[in-house]
Structures are given as structure tokens and as C-alpha cells.
Design a protein around this motif. Structure first.
Motif, PDB file in Angstrom:
ATOM      1  N   LEU A 143      49.776  24.488  17.598  1.00 43.99           N
ATOM      2  CA  LEU A 143      49.242  25.956  16.899  1.00 43.99           C
ATOM      3  C   LEU A 143      47.767  25.957  17.163  1.00 43.99           C
ATOM      4  N   VAL A 144      47.187  24.964  17.516  1.00 38.94           N
ATOM      5  CA  VAL A 144      45.913  25.364  17.924  1.00 38.94           C
ATOM      6  C   VAL A 144      45.498  26.036  19.029  1.00 38.94           C
ATOM      7  N   LEU A 145      46.515  26.114  19.924  1.00 37.94           N
ATOM      8  CA  LEU A 145      46.345  27.069  21.339  1.00 37.94           C
ATOM      9  C   LEU A 145      46.232  28.715  20.623  1.00 37.94           C
ATOM     10  N   PRO A 146      47.113  29.207  19.696  1.00 34.00           N
ATOM     11  CA  PRO A 146      46.964  30.577  19.363  1.00 34.00           C
ATOM     12  C   PRO A 146      45.502  30.690  18.605  1.00 34.00           C
ATOM     13  N   VAL A 147      45.303  29.590  17.845  1.00 32.71           N
ATOM     14  CA  VAL A 147      44.245  29.730  17.078  1.00 32.71           C
ATOM     15  C   VAL A 147      42.940  30.164  18.021  1.00 32.71           C
ATOM     16  N   LEU A 148      42.935  28.984  18.833  1.00 27.75           N
ATOM     17  CA  LEU A 148      41.438  29.243  19.515  1.00 27.75           C
ATOM     18  C   LEU A 148      41.574  30.434  20.598  1.00 27.75           C
ATOM     19  N   GLY A 149      42.860  30.920  20.836  1.00 21.05           N
ATOM     20  CA  GLY A 149      43.009  32.140  21.487  1.00 21.05           C
ATOM     21  C   GLY A 149      42.504  33.499  20.813  1.00 21.05           C
TER      22      GLY A 149
END
Length: 297
Positions: A143-149
Motif C-alpha cells: 500500500l506504500v506504492l499508491p501512497v507514494l504515488g
């Protein structure tokens, strides 16, 4: 058999309802803490509104008091020495999320697991728990990936879109809660607690950075703004994602399974490893023989 299993002749009383309720209360306390912590660049208005809401402090203190009073009552149900009971009471009172796994009524050496009850701590429980938590924690870390995006792509636009900012903040809260819960369970399961902390120091950073930012103990340093902006958290989240992917591959022997699809290459790889180990063993024997000769002289 681990040391605790040798000392304890029988498991503690199950009491699933009681410990299940305390698990929920401890997670509630963790959630209330999570929503007011700065996990990145978004959610400032929501965090401030939640923190200043009249009911917030009441519910937070209520959850803490419930855990503290239940732990106090548990002192009289324990069978071990009073100093050990009081130590557990102090630990749970200062760190309420610990109540997810530990009770003042249960001596050291036991771990509470949802759906499984009390289990003896030690290597077997640690390994089994790590396997069960591997996939859920990988999902949370992804879920870090969409947050970073969202944070890097939208940037300051998140402040103009409260719904997006709230979604990003709540997602980071969920990630943080997952990291804390996993750490509490794993540190409770392993006897080598310092060694676990050293091996998983990145997880500790993810847990502690929002707490330090909230307390503003770094406000006197020049990099306080960099710290508050969430850049450190982004870097460590990406590093944690890479670390978890590698651990998952090692945990389920994914590399070896891929190699086994080509028998010839797999056999060659094993032969190479055997040769390296034999060379290392020969070198160690030579060092030992040389030391013995030197000692004899």
C-alpha cells in the motif's frame, strides 16, 4: 523445546472472550494514536480536527484506563512472583498495545494469538508467526506504492482535495498500525528481543518517526522541516518494501523453487555451494591446526 516450554508445565487458562476483548481495546487505542500522528504530507487538517474533538481525549483515556484496570485486576490472578507481575503491569500501562499479546495474569513465556490462544514463546512459535504474518504484511507494505504515488504525484494539490488527503492519511495509518501490531507480536514471541530489534531496525524507524514528529522533539534541528515533510518516511517505506519482498522469497524458498525448474542448473548450483562450504571448512581446519601448533610451542 524452548526454555519457556520446559519451565511451564501447562498452558494458562484460555479465557478467549476476555483476551479477545482486550485485543480489540488495544487495537482501538492504537488506532486513536495513529490518526493524530503525522505519517506524511497529508491529513493535517483531519489530524488536528480529530485531536481537538471533545470526544477524542475521552475515548483515548477510556481505552487506556480500561487496559490499565484490567491489568491491575490480573495481578491477583497470576501465580508467579509479585515483582514479575508488577513489571508486566508497568509495561502494559506505559505501552497499552502490549496487551494484545501479554497479560499481567499470565507469567512470561506465553504469547496470546487470535484464534489460537496462548502459545509458548520460542523459535517454533516465532517461525510459525512469521509465516502467518508474511503475506498480510506484504499486502500492507505494498500500500506504500499508491501512497507514494499520491504524495509525489499530487503534491500540494492534496491540500486542495480533502477527500484524497484523508484517504492517503487513513491508508498510512493502516500501514503504521500493521507495523506496530506485527512488531508487538514478533517481539513478544522471540526470546532474543534485542537481536530482533537490531535485525528489523527499519520497522522500528517506521514506527518511531511519526511519534517523534508528533512530539516535535526535533524542532531544534535544522532538518526538522525535512523530517516533518515525510521524506524520511518515504525513503524508509521503500526500503522496507524491498526488504519484505526479499524476506518473503527467502521464507517460502521461492529462489530455490525457481531453480528447481531447471534440474541441471539446480544441481550445478548445489555442487558449487558444496564446494564453497568444503573449501571454507578446509580453511577453518587449517587455521585450527596452525593455532594448536602455535599453542604447543
Amino acid at each position: 523445546m524452548s526454555a519457556p516450554e520446559k519451565v511451564l508445565s501447562a498452558p494458562p487458562p484460555a479465557a478467549p472472550l476476555r483476551h479477545g476483548v482486550m485485543l480489540v481495546v488495544a487495537l482501538l487505542f492504537l488506532l486513536l494514536v495513529a490518526i493524530v500522528l503525522p505519517h506524511g504530507d497529508s491529513g493535517d487538517s483531519f489530524r488536528e480536527a480529530a485531536r481537538l474533538h471533545p470526544a477524542y481525549l475521552t475515548v483515548l483515556l477510556g481505552a487506556w484506563a480500561f487496559i490499565a484496570l484490567e491489568s491491575l485486576a490480573g495481578l491477583f490472578l497470576a501465580a508467579d512472583a509479585w515483582p514479575a507481575r508488577l513489571k508486566r503491569l508497568l509495561l502494559i500501562t506505559l505501552l497499552p498495545p502490549i496487551r494484545m499479546t501479554t497479560a499481567t495474569s499470565t507469567p512470561p513465556g506465553w504469547l496470546w494469538l487470535p484464534g489460537a490462544g496462548w502459545r509458548p514463546t520460542g523459535p517454533k512459535t516465532t517461525e510459525r508467526l512469521e509465516q502467518k504474518l508474511a503475506l498480510p504484511m506484504l499486502f500492507l507494505t505494498l500500500l506504500v506504492l499508491p501512497v507514494l504515488g499520491a504524495e509525489l504525484g499530487a503534491g500540494e494539490a492534496l491540500d486542495k482535495r480533502p477527500t484524497w488527503a484523508l484517504a492517503v492519511h487513513l491508508t498510512t495509518c493502516l500501514i503504521w498500525i500493521g507495523f506496530v501490531a506485527e512488531f508487538v507480536w514478533m517481539i513478544s514471541a522471540t526470546p532474543q528481543k534485542l537481536g530482533y530489534c537490531l535485525r528489523h531496525w527499519i520497522n522500528l524507524v517506521i514506527i518511531l518517526l511519526p511519534l517523534l514528529a508528533f512530539l516535535r522533539v526535533l524542532a531544534v534541528f535544522r532538518f526538522a522541516r525535512f523530517f516533518r515533510a515525510g521524506k524520511l518516511l518515504r525513503a524508509y517505506r521503500l526500503r522496507t518494501l524491498n526488504s519484505r519482498l526479499l524476506r518473503l522469497a527467502l521464507l517460502f524458498n521461492l529462489f530455490e523453487r525457481i531453480q528447481q525448474r531447471n534440474p541441471e542448473k539446480y544441481c550445478t548450483s548445489l555442487e558449487k555451494k558444496i564446494a564453497e562450504l568444503e573449501a571454507e571448512l578446509t580453511g577453518m581446519k587449517e587455521k585450527l591446526e596452525a593455532f594448536r601448533v602455535k599453542k604447543a610451542d
